[in-house]
Design an enzyme around this catalytic site. Sequence first.
Site, PDB file in Angstrom:
ATOM      1  N   CYS A 187       0.844  -1.202   0.000  1.00 33.00           N
ATOM      2  CA  CYS A 187       0.000   0.000   0.000  1.00 33.00           C
ATOM      3  C   CYS A 187       0.884   1.259   0.000  1.00 33.00           C
ATOM      4  O   CYS A 187       1.581   1.508  -0.966  1.00 33.00           O
ATOM      5  CB  CYS A 187      -0.988  -0.027   1.149  1.00 33.00           C
ATOM      6  SG  CYS A 187      -2.317   1.195   0.960  1.00 33.00           S
ATOM      7  N   HIS A 219      -3.677  -4.785  -0.400  1.00 37.31           N
ATOM      8  CA  HIS A 219      -3.296  -5.336   0.900  1.00 37.31           C
ATOM      9  C   HIS A 219      -3.377  -6.862   0.875  1.00 37.31           C
ATOM     10  O   HIS A 219      -4.478  -7.417   1.023  1.00 37.31           O
ATOM     11  CB  HIS A 219      -4.242  -4.814   1.991  1.00 37.31           C
ATOM     12  CG  HIS A 219      -4.034  -3.390   2.356  1.00 37.31           C
ATOM     13  ND1 HIS A 219      -3.146  -2.996   3.340  1.00 37.31           N
ATOM     14  CD2 HIS A 219      -4.607  -2.261   1.874  1.00 37.31           C
ATOM     15  CE1 HIS A 219      -3.184  -1.668   3.450  1.00 37.31           C
ATOM     16  NE2 HIS A 219      -4.054  -1.207   2.572  1.00 37.31           N
ATOM     17  N   GLU A 237      -2.526  -8.847   3.176  1.00 36.69           N
ATOM     18  CA  GLU A 237      -2.941  -9.293   4.516  1.00 36.69           C
ATOM     19  C   GLU A 237      -4.447  -9.156   4.730  1.00 36.69           C
ATOM     20  O   GLU A 237      -4.998  -9.727   5.678  1.00 36.69           O
ATOM     21  CB  GLU A 237      -2.172  -8.529   5.595  1.00 36.69           C
ATOM     22  CG  GLU A 237      -2.648  -7.125   5.908  1.00 36.69           C
ATOM     23  CD  GLU A 237      -2.249  -6.066   4.893  1.00 36.69           C
ATOM     24  OE1 GLU A 237      -2.570  -4.888   5.106  1.00 36.69           O
ATOM     25  OE2 GLU A 237      -1.604  -6.421   3.869  1.00 36.69           O
TER      26      GLU A 237
END
Length: 222
Positions: free
Chosen positions: A89, A198, A200
Amino acid sequence: MAGRLMENQQICIVDYGLGNLRSVAGAVEKCGHVPVISRDPAVLRASGKLILPGVGAFPDGMANLEKYGLVDILNDLVLTEKKHVLGICLGFQLLAKSSTEHDATQGLGWIDATISRIQPTDEQLKVPHVGWNDTIPNRNSTLFQDTGDSPLVYYVHSFAMHREENALPSEIIAGTCHYGAEFIVAVENGNVFGTQFHPEKSQLTGLQILKNFLNAEETHAA
């Protein structure tokens, strides 16, 4: 030392005061490695690979890297020692030469690209770009191995590495996304990797992308 990691090897998530560090650490742990959140140069040096996360504005990100004395150590580890690094990001954007966010600001310059605001021509497309979107991977990409032809991943950003503004070599562009315009959303340049999205937050697909980075073999120098 760059190269493939042994399982349970320590991964340093660089703490420069911005970003969702805990969620990245949790994802690293799910991938079978030991996350450590730190800005200590000794810890950065001792770690198998680095992750540069980040949420927020580009000028704040660079200011914090300078504030904590991280620019020089990161340049040494990434450019000289060729340690693998993944920018996520804002961390992805900081890999670039510069950004026009708020004021023109110099970045780390590891990727020969610039960052500018998303300006979709379709008024129905809102900024920031938030949510799930298809990503078109480079079929030779390391990051997108075993993720399918058009993996869905999660985005939150108002600035981007626009395809038409950045003439990067095709082998460096690992993935693109279309949201009113075409963005470069993943890069691979030797030991330097980055994702605008992202991983994650991108469920099983994101974990696969993260695993692919963590298991990446040593590649050509950036």
